[in-house]
Design an enzyme around this catalytic site. Structure first.
Site, PDB file in Angstrom:
ATOM      1  CG  LEU A 501      -1.946  -1.076   1.334  1.00 42.48           C
ATOM      2  CD1 LEU A 501      -2.586  -1.075   2.700  1.00 42.48           C
ATOM      3  CD2 LEU A 501      -2.998  -0.872   0.257  1.00 42.48           C
ATOM      4  CG  ASP A 620       5.114  13.116  10.869  1.00 40.07           C
ATOM      5  OD1 ASP A 620       5.175  14.231  10.312  1.00 40.07           O
ATOM      6  OD2 ASP A 620       5.494  12.070  10.336  1.00 40.07           O
TER       7      ASP A 620
END
Ligand SMILES: *[C@@H]1O[C@H](CO)[C@@H](O)[C@H](O)[C@H]1NC(C)=O
Ligand SMILES: *[C@@H]1O[C@H](CO)[C@@H](O)[C@H](O)[C@H]1NC(C)=O
Ligand SMILES: *[C@@H]1O[C@H](CO)[C@@H](O)[C@H](O)[C@H]1NC(C)=O
Ligand SMILES: *[C@@H]1O[C@H](CO)[C@@H](O)[C@H](O)[C@H]1NC(C)=O
Ligand SMILES: *[C@@H]1O[C@H](CO)[C@@H](O)[C@H](O)[C@H]1NC(C)=O
Ligand SMILES: *[C@@H]1O[C@H](CO)[C@@H](O)[C@H](O)[C@H]1NC(C)=O
Ligand SMILES: *[C@@H]1O[C@H](CO)[C@@H](O)[C@H](O)[C@H]1NC(C)=O
Ligand SMILES: *[C@@H]1O[C@H](CO)[C@@H](O)[C@H](O)[C@H]1NC(C)=O
Ligand SMILES: *[C@@H]1O[C@H](CO)[C@@H](O)[C@H](O)[C@H]1NC(C)=O
Ligand SMILES: *[C@@H]1O[C@H](CO)[C@@H](O)[C@H](O)[C@H]1NC(C)=O
Length: 812
Positions: A501, A620
């Site tokens: 992915l 993040d």
């Protein structure tokens, strides 16, 4: 000789101030608070001002036709507290003096010489000089402000040293917008060897330009001849300095050490009426000084930015910033060789020496080889042969450009000597044997446990987790199942490329399907990733404790031998970025949907910050870390960087700044300081990206245009925020809500931590619970803000009932 003309400027009229429109004052003249000197070309103006919210009075020089940009301050450390200040030539004719109403001296610029007919003049360059009108040599100054720089470098101003005059020209940042006294950041020449400049925070080096190679600095390819200015470095036995000239004499540009410690070059854009940032010398985390320690090298597009030079291994495993040590020591014996490393910013060192005379590459190598304290060498265009002694640090790798470094390695590193080969072979064989036995033992143990229970606690199953146990973060988590490796191999079709992915923070992510039909996403830690191992454990610890519908759900994990994997629920729609920035899919996100996504991310983040049992800072947040489920509901993912805070802890510092540039708040990017508010900053960037449909990073490639934040701020000030909205969205019924979002976004990305709202306030603002939003201040990474002289005047005269509008303050 010079006519002293007085005249009254229209927009000063409301304050009934008389301005000296001359550029010169003589012995019997003075400048009082309210009066100014103006350079002949009307570019610069000298006078009294109060910065920011301060009421103190400073004497400074600013651009006459550009608001809020003070380039020099005389009495930086010693402000007046009232309007009684006067600037004049001192009675001896050897200096310029600033006194207050009772004659106390607040600032004195003194020269050793005295002049027969002294005059003070503000030159077209912005230089304030004291010179002798009766002297023939008009360019001989008794004193000049260019010798005492503050935070700004104007064309032909210098930063460096003069050995003959025994002088340092250093730049130092302002303390803050309301206080021009020297702040913590200084920018000065590094006097050790080759010509390079360093930014210090106090005494600690924060950034190094890299050596000047004749056209540019080794670490900043942007700082070379460009369409706006050309940098000049001059070095001879008398002087070493950096300066620059604009390519066209109509250009207005300046170089600044900002209060947050950035080295930036700005150009005034006449059309936009705005300062445009054309160079920021610190580009990314690799520009942090010695980011990867001794013999470490930093490369930005790697999974982990730090790695070791060839022939070196990490000093201490999880912490790469501790640097690297040699695989095999060098003893200055026969057979040692140099290994060529390409495309680098050449290292710094405790000290190095240079043979200035031109020598051939071969000769340079011989000099280094025969000197046992020489660890590396390089041959450079300008300095010739450069030799390093001792540990080398602060190396970064560039994808293109950069210079070559030759590093001394033991003979065995080149596989030339038989003995060495045998040693290596036996070491390797032993290692294989030991790890093989270890693996068998491990398998056996796992089986035992598996047989006992069928489910094993992830946290107790591996030694790596011990370091977390001490900090009481990991506690028991009986629900989290552990999967065995085979099961995941089958589910992902042996981690086939077709099922891949993408890549997460520390490894690849694969799609999988259990026999019962449950779809999963498996994040597999790359086997050789040291830093990843730390992040892996971090992620297990953080996410296994959290449950919220806007956080991605951890289904289980797998730790077997070298294999470490996290198993997540599978989200078919991938990251938000794959919709938001894809011209085709963009239209699938209408405003309702986007607003739901914004709210969802906000809720998820608030949960992390406040509502969960732990206080977690994600560190993040970015579009690619927001996954979307079938209904396009957002789920925050990737907790590899997240940090758990203890009960009352509100802020922490780290030496290791991780995250993504563009989403990082200034205090985190520059000082490693993070808190809830650094997540708020990232959220603000994300919000503006969602509204505009534009990547923040898509702006930074173009030197001429401002960042997304700068752009949004620009439009905000023009009262034209509608222009920021993704053209596909602008349906009237939602305009107000969209504008509100932009407003909230701007509040989140404000420069100062304390100005940014907390996540709970952000949510109330978004949902209109809070009706009146405060006006945003200028976002980080755009420009500093100094309120003008006139602004203070307005405050002082507020009682005088004169209604002054903003345009008047800006003099337009
Ligand atoms: C300054 O003023 C003094 C006394 O008022 C006068 O004697 C002198 O000539 C003046 N100097 C100049 C340069 O105007
Ligand atoms: C002027 O010169 C005298 C004698 O040289 C000295 O004592 C005095 O401090 C000087 N004044 C100023 C303001 O420099
Ligand atoms: C001038 O400065 C001195 C020292 O700061 C102070 O004592 C005095 O009051 C000031 N005079 C005026 C008129 O402000
Ligand atoms: C300028 O910087 C250098 C090196 O950082 C330092 O040694 C020197 O004292 C500084 N000079 C001034 C005037 O601050
Ligand atoms: C600026 O710094 C001074 C001290 O140098 C401090 O007193 C003041 O509060 C600061 N102002 C702001 C707005 O941070
Ligand atoms: C400016 O900031 C520095 C460091 O924060 C501090 O040492 C200094 O005292 C400040 N200056 C003033 C005038 O407060
Ligand atoms: C940069 O430009 C200036 C003027 O345009 C020129 O004199 C100088 O040689 C150039 N320097 C380099 C390294 O190209
Ligand atoms: C710019 O340079 C041109 C040619 O050298 C000169 O004619 C012009 O007056 C200069 N303009 C300014 C503002 O100095
Ligand atoms: C520097 O290079 C010159 C020319 O090759 C050589 O004669 C001299 O010995 C060198 N100096 C040192 C210190 O190596
Ligand atoms: C070897 O390098 C050291 C510096 O590390 C220097 O002091 C010494 O003079 C050098 N020796 C020779 C023979 O060049």
């Amino acid at each position: 000789m010079k006519d002293v003309a007085y005249f009254i400027l229209c927009n000063f009229l409301v304050f009934s101030n008389i301005t000296i429109a001359a550029d010169t004052i003589g012995i019997n003249q003075s400048i009082s608070d309210g009066e100014t000197l103006v350079s002949l070309d009307e570019k610069f103006e000298l006078g009294f001002f109060s910065p920011g919210s301060s009421k103190n009075r400073y004497v400074g020089i600013w651009y006459k036709n550009i608001p809020d940009t003070v380039v020099w301050v005389a009495n930086r450390n010693n402000p007046l507290i009232d309007l009684s200040g006067v600037v004049k030539i001192d009675e001896n004719g050897s200096g310029i003096v600033l006194i207050n109403g009772t004659g106390s001296v607040f600032w004195l610029a003194s020269s050793l010489r005295s002049a027969g007919n002294p005059v003070v003049q503000l030159l077209k360059s912005g230089n304030l000089v004291l010179r002798d009108e009766s002297s023939d040599n008009i360019d001989s100054y008794l004193w000049q402000s260019f010798d005492y720089p503050c935070d700004t470098l104007l064309p032909s101003m210098k930063v460096g040293i003069s050995r003959t005059a025994n002088r340092n020209w250093n730049l130092s940042s302002w303390n803050n917008t309301s206080d021009p006294s020297p702040g913590v950041f200084t920018y000065s020449l590094d006097q050790q060897g080759l010509v390079q400049f360093v930014l210090r925070r106090g005494s600690e080096i924060m950034y190094r330009t890299g050596q000047w190679d004749g056209a540019q600095f080794g670490g900043v390819s942007e700082m070379k001849n460009n369409s706006i200015f050309h940098p000049i470095v001059l070095y001879n036995t008398e002087e070493v300095y950096y300066t620059f000239e604009n390519n066209e004499n109509t250009t207005i540009s300046r170089f600044v050490v900002t209060q947050s410690g950035l080295l930036q070059h700005f150009k005034w854009d006449v059309k936009q009426n705005e300062w445009i940032n054309i160079v920021t010398m610190q580009k990314d985390t690799c520009d942090q000084y010695a980011r990867c320690g001794a013999y470490g090298t930093c490369k930005i597009d790697h999974d982990q930015v730090c790695s070791c030079l060839k022939g070196f291994i990490p000093r201490s495993s999880p912490d790469w910033s501790a640097g690297c040590v040699r695989n095999v020591p060098v003893n200055c014996v026969q057979g040692e060789e140099f290994y060529k490393l390409r495309g680098l910013k050449l290292p710094d060192s405790s000290y190095f020496f240079v043979n200035k005379s031109r020598v051939s590459a071969e000769r340079c190598k011989m000099i280094c080889l025969t000197n046992c304290s020489c660890t590396a060498y390089a041959t450079t265009a300008i300095s010739g042969c450069v030799l390093w002694a001792g540990d080398v640090t602060d190396i970064r790798e560039f994808s293109e450009g950069g210079q070559d470094l030759y590093i001394r390695l033991a003979a065995s590193e080149f596989g030339k000597q038989k003995d060495a080969r045998i040693i290596i072979l036996s070491v390797v064989l032993t290692a294989i044997l030991i790890s093989g036995l270890g693996y068998l033992f491990w398998k056996w143990r796992t089986k035992q446990r598996g047989n006992r229970n069928g489910v094993v606690l992830c946290n107790t199953s591996n030694d790596t987790s011990r370091e977390f146990a001490g900090s009481n973060m990991i506690g028991a988590n009986p629900e989290l199942p552990i999967f065995n490796f085979e099961k995941l191999v089958i589910a992902t079709d042996n981690f086939s490329v077709d099922n891949k992915l993408g890549r997460g923070g520390f490894g690849s992510v694969y799609k999988g399907k259990f026999p019962d039909g449950q779809e999963i996403a498996v994040k597999r830690l790359s086997k050789r990733s040291e830093q990843g191992s730390e992040e892996f454990m971090n992620e297990v610890v953080v996410i296994s404790k959290l449950q919220h519908r806007n956080l991605v759900r951890l289904v289980g994990c797998c730790i077997e031998g070298e294999e470490k994997m996290l198993v997540y629920e599978y989200l078919p729609n991938k990251g938000l970025d794959s919709f938001l920035f894809d011209p085709k899919k963009q239209s699938l996100l209408d405003w309702r949907k986007r607003f739901q996504i914004i709210e969802g991310i906000g809720r998820g983040t608030l949960y992390l910050h406040r509502d969960s049992r732990l206080k977690v800072i994600h560190r993040d947040l970015k579009a690619s870390n927001i996954l979307l489920d079938e209904e396009l509901n957002p789920k925050i993912s990737d907790f590899g960087m997240a940090r758990i805070f203890g009960g009352n802890e509100v802020q922490a510092d780290t030496r290791r700044v991780v995250g993504t540039y563009g989403y990082m708040s200034p205090e985190y990017a520059m000082k490693g300081r993070f808190s809830e508010k650094s997540d708020v900053f990232s959220f603000g960037v994300l919000l503006l990206e969602i509204v505009s449909g534009k990547r923040n990073s898509s702006f930074s490639n173009d030197d001429e245009s401002p960042s997304l934040l700068g752009y949004a701020w620009e439009l905000w000030n023009e009262d034209n925020s509608l222009a920021l909205i993704d053209p596909g969205l602008s349906k009237p019924p939602f305009q107000e809500e969209i504008l509100r979002c932009i407003h909230v976004g701007l509040l989140c990305v404000q420069d100062f931590v304390e100005d940014r709202p907390s996540m709970s306030i952000v949510l109330s603002m978004l949902t209109s619970e809070m009706v009146h939003l405060p006006p945003p201040k200028q976002p980080a990474f755009t420009e500093r803000h100094i309120s003008s002289d006139l602004e203070l005047r307005e405050k002082i005269r507020k009682s005088g009932s004169i209604n002054v509008s903003i345009t008047e303050i800006h003099g337009r």
